[in-house]
Write a protein that holds these residues in place. Structure first.
Motif, PDB file in Angstrom:
ATOM      1  N   UNK A   1       0.817  -1.443  -0.111  1.00  0.00           N
ATOM      2  CA  UNK A   1       0.101   0.249   0.203  1.00  0.00           C
ATOM      3  C   UNK A   1       0.818   1.393   0.009  1.00  0.00           C
ATOM      4  N   UNK A   2       0.546   2.059  -0.937  1.00  0.00           N
ATOM      5  CA  UNK A   2       1.289   3.107  -0.522  1.00  0.00           C
ATOM      6  C   UNK A   2       0.250   4.524  -0.175  1.00  0.00           C
ATOM      7  N   UNK A   3       0.734   4.741   1.232  1.00  0.00           N
ATOM      8  CA  UNK A   3      -0.419   5.933   1.378  1.00  0.00           C
ATOM      9  C   UNK A   3       1.067   7.425   1.661  1.00  0.00           C
TER      10      UNK A   3
ATOM     11  N   UNK B   1       4.271   2.023   1.810  1.00  0.00           N
ATOM     12  CA  UNK B   1       5.259   2.922   0.818  1.00  0.00           C
ATOM     13  C   UNK B   1       4.825   4.489   1.188  1.00  0.00           C
ATOM     14  N   UNK B   2       5.699   5.220   1.438  1.00  0.00           N
ATOM     15  CA  UNK B   2       5.476   6.636   1.473  1.00  0.00           C
ATOM     16  C   UNK B   2       5.520   7.660   0.318  1.00  0.00           C
TER      17      UNK B   2
ATOM     18  N   UNK C   1       8.157  14.050  -4.365  1.00  0.00           N
ATOM     19  CA  UNK C   1       6.511  13.483  -5.614  1.00  0.00           C
ATOM     20  C   UNK C   1       5.238  13.606  -4.742  1.00  0.00           C
ATOM     21  N   UNK C   2       4.394  13.691  -4.586  1.00  0.00           N
ATOM     22  CA  UNK C   2       2.893  13.432  -4.073  1.00  0.00           C
ATOM     23  C   UNK C   2       2.552  12.160  -5.260  1.00  0.00           C
ATOM     24  N   UNK C   3       2.186  10.934  -4.429  1.00  0.00           N
ATOM     25  CA  UNK C   3       1.629  10.042  -5.082  1.00  0.00           C
ATOM     26  C   UNK C   3      -0.243  10.135  -5.253  1.00  0.00           C
ATOM     27  N   UNK C   4      -0.534  10.676  -6.068  1.00  0.00           N
ATOM     28  CA  UNK C   4      -1.822  10.973  -5.932  1.00  0.00           C
ATOM     29  C   UNK C   4      -2.652  10.223  -7.023  1.00  0.00           C
ATOM     30  N   UNK C   5      -1.980   8.989  -7.793  1.00  0.00           N
ATOM     31  CA  UNK C   5      -3.184   8.613  -8.649  1.00  0.00           C
ATOM     32  C   UNK C   5      -3.675   7.835  -7.940  1.00  0.00           C
ATOM     33  N   UNK C   6      -4.869   6.861  -8.476  1.00  0.00           N
ATOM     34  CA  UNK C   6      -6.064   6.166  -7.779  1.00  0.00           C
ATOM     35  C   UNK C   6      -6.204   4.778  -8.852  1.00  0.00           C
TER      36      UNK C   6
ATOM     37  N   UNK D   1       7.408   1.601  -6.058  1.00  0.00           N
ATOM     38  CA  UNK D   1       7.770   0.654  -4.839  1.00  0.00           C
ATOM     39  C   UNK D   1       9.194   0.519  -5.011  1.00  0.00           C
ATOM     40  N   UNK D   2       9.968   0.815  -5.875  1.00  0.00           N
ATOM     41  CA  UNK D   2      11.071   0.383  -5.988  1.00  0.00           C
ATOM     42  C   UNK D   2      11.726   0.848  -6.975  1.00  0.00           C
TER      43      UNK D   2
END
Length: 709
Positions: free
Chosen positions: A400-402, A428-429, A434-439, A494-495
């Motif tokens: 999970x990317x939070x 994963x943070x 970058x902010x991870x905003x994708x859904x 994640x990598x």
């Protein structure tokens, strides 16, 4: 290049929300709710955008683009606009909404207007509930001015010792010596309003009025000379050191710093005592143009809860109750439904339960090997988080990317991240900077013919609460090429994988800008060749200078451009020779428009895409965003229909004018047409048609997977 400043455009958007509060055709409690929304919006605007402009002024920042305002020019314009806006808020409240409430039998009373029974009720509430909670804070040489919480409502009190009257002749030479001050915070833990017994209609009083009327109980050795509610808004934009070894700890520290940010606005009542006003200005180090003296009550956001009081349902919009999505009707197994065909759901007209069930079924399914999901904003009691925890406990690989940097949701996301980690999920943070905003949610499942990847791709957050009031679209698919793209995207997140060449996805920050640039340029070239051309888009904000410049070029080449922009729009339409072929529409209604949809005519073979990204620099360059195509023929037609319906709205739609103002669509004798109510009706009709088929076809074993409402 014609370019309207984003902050000024945002203020215009909040003005459109305020217009909804003034509309007499809107139900009365909904008008109050719209007014509360403008207050909440403005709070965040001061905390982030106004604070940012002030920081630019202090640092001597110069805008990169010559067409935009300097920070000094912008700050002056914003101060004028925000002062005028807040005057309009209170004019709407006192001249329109409160008189209408009174005509409907609902009144707010102060102590002078109460009868004996009501005064007795207030007295009892103060002694039994309020008094034990309150903490009077004296301010003097040994007790400094308290660190007041951002946006908290407080009461400033000017006192005089009761001994003073006996010695006033001796102390007459030093008038300021006997001025004493204190602060009493209005407890946010208690409801802001109290209902009183009433012989006719309904009566209420405000918490701060009860406290002010009983201040003598808190300061028994002093006389109360003056009291005034006030409220401080602070700079709350987080500065996070992304190089920190413990990123979560750094975010926690930043949240604490937010509470101590520099004041950027002081709200006071217009009738505030002169000495109290001077005291607050001195203690808070506030500037004159940062003071907002208002008719009151301060902090209009409480009206959002007041609008939901029991017994006033007839003064609210008829609720939009989500129906079971027609695309999943007849399926108990959500994976079987997706294997048969791509599925689309349109929230909140269709229930978000199918998204929750997708994760819940994956958590319990013995053949599911892994779940990967991005989370940006989730609800306080998220069933999706609960399902992910169960999946990990059931031995599945859960990643999970939070996004810890989701503004004003940081604390909530930290709590969820810790719970997920404890359950055994890989958390994963996000990527550095970058902010991870994708859904996106990916489920990897073992099946007879091999491994199959199931996907949910959306335009909105995995939030079951906001899914009831935000309009969003989601796609379910097990298309193998989409699945490969999804795996590649998660490997990047994640990598250390290099951003790949996606087969179907357009992903920021490395490929989304170039994707939109290419698509807009194709339409421009097609116009020059005399081929079918056109651009239709729906976004929350249109800010990006390059996109705006390309849309101007497309318009000049003859491309018809229609953009539904809920909020900020820096493009100026209708300018001869520049943007005369561009139409900008804003829809503000019962629901918050949130989906992002893009249609390009493509020389007669129209393409349509959906995703998480707005046309803003941050979405194209500084976030992980995802835009995906709709390729199934039936779903494409349905997606085209969504845009056509939005463009036909003549109830909640306003058209942006060349002078940047907005005007309601002229119906020209046509009957009222609300896109939101139409979508709701369509969702109901699609479901009813399938229920009718089931009823008339007893040999077809269809079983609903969801409760039908």
């Amino acid at each position: 290049m014609p370019y309207y400043n984003r902050e000024l455009s945002w203020m215009d958007f909040n003005g459109r929300v305020l217009e909804e509060a003034t509309k007499k055709e809107n139900p009365l409690m909904e008008r109050l709710r719209f007014l509360a929304i403008t207050g909440s919006n403005l709070d965040e605007f001061f905390m982030v955008r106004v604070a940012g402009v002030k920081a630019q002024v202090n640092s001597g920042y110069k805008p990169k683009e010559s067409f935009d305002l300097s920070p000094q020019e912008l700050l002056a314009a914003l101060e004028e606009k925000t002062h005028h806006f807040m005057e309009r808020q209170y004019s709407c409240l006192h001249r329109s909404i409160l008189p209408a409430l009174e005509r409907s039998g609902i009144r707010f009373l102060n102590l002078d207007a109460m009868d004996n029974r009501q005064k007795e009720c207030v007295d009892k509430y103060f002694k039994n509930v309020l008094f034990p909670v309150l903490t009077p804070l004296a301010v003097d040489g040994s007790r400094p001015f308290p660190q007041l919480a951002n946006k908290s409502l407080n009461i400033a009190v000017r006192l005089e010792s009761k001994d003073t009257k006996e010695r006033e002749k001796e102390k007459a030479k030093d008038k300021d010596r006997d001025k004493q001050f204190a602060i009493v915070q209005v407890p946010a833990i208690l409801p802001r309003f109290l209902e009183l017994p009433s012989n006719e209609g309904r009566a209420f009083t405000l918490l701060e009025d009860i406290i002010i009327d009983n201040l003598s109980e808190l300061f028994e050795l002093h006389s109360i000379k003056a009291a005034c509610p006030f409220r401080v808004t602070r700079d709350s934009d987080l500065e996070i050191d992304e190089e920190a070894e413990d990123f979560m700890s750094e975010v926690k520290k930043s949240i604490k710093r937010r509470k101590r940010g520099r004041p950027v606005r002081l709200e006071l009542l217009q009738k505030c005592d002169k000495d109290l006003r001077s005291f607050l200005i001195d203690q808070l180090k506030i500037k004159k143009n940062e003071i907002y003296q208002l008719a009151g009550p301060l902090d209009l956001t409480f009206f959002s809860k007041f609008a939901g009081i029991k017994g006033c349902e007839g003064m609210c919009f008829k609720p939009i109750i989500p129906v079971a999505p027609a695309d999943f009707w007849g399926y108990d197994d959500i994976f079987a439904a997706i294997r048969d065909k791509d599925r689309m759901v349109h929230h909140p007209y269709e229930s978000f339960d199918c998204v929750v069930k997708f994760i819940e079924q994956a958590a319990e399914d013995e053949d599911v090997l892994a779940i990967k999901q991005t989370l940006y904003r989730v609800s306080g009691n998220s069933p999706i988080i609960a399902a992910l925890i169960r999946a990990a406990e059931n031995g599945k690989q859960v990643t999970v990317l939070v996004e810890l940097k989701a503004r004003f949701d940081e604390e909530n996301n930290i709590n969820w991240a810790q719970k997920l980690e404890k359950a055994g999920c890989h958390v994963i943070y996000g990527l550095h900077g970058l902010k991870t905003h994708c859904k996106i949610a990916l489920v990897v499942r073992r099946e007879e013919d091999g491994i199959r990847r199931y996907l949910h791709l959306g335009t909105g957050n995995y939030n079951d609460s906001t899914a009831k009031i935000y309009t969003d679209v989601g796609l379910f698919t097990c298309n193998s090429q989409y699945g490969a793209d999804a795996s590649s995207l998660f490997n990047v997140i994640t990598g250390y994988s290099r951003p790949p060449e996606y087969q179907h996805f357009a992903v920021a920050p490395h490929g989304l800008r170039s994707f939109f640039v290419r698509r807009i340029k194709i339409e421009t070239e097609n116009a020059k060749k005399g081929l079918p051309c056109g651009i239709t888009a729906k976004v929350n904000s249109l800010v990006d200078p390059e996109i705006i410049s390309l849309l101007y070029e497309a318009s000049s080449a003859g491309v018809p451009v229609k953009v539904v922009v809920r909020g900020i729009c820096c493009l100026i339409p209708g300018l001869p020779g520049v943007s005369e072929n561009i139409q900008i529409i804003s829809i503000v209604g019962q629901l918050l428009e949130h989906s992002r949809i893009f249609r390009f005519e493509n020389g007669g073979d129209p393409k349509i895409y959906m995703g998480s990204a707005d046309w803003m620099p941050r979405n194209l360059d500084r976030r992980v965003e995802l835009v995906f195509p709709i390729e199934d023929a039936d779903l494409k037609e349905r997606a085209f229909g969504i845009l056509d319906t939005l463009l036909s709205d003549n109830t909640n739609a306003r058209i942006m004018q060349p002078d940047t103002s907005y005007q309601h669509v002229n119906r020209r004798g046509r009957s009222a047409f609300s896109s939101q109510l139409t979508f709701y009706k369509q969702a109901q009709e699609r479901l009813k048609a399938l229920q009718h088929v089931e009823h008339d076809s007893p040999l077809i074993p269809i079983h609903s997977a969801e409760e039908v409402r």
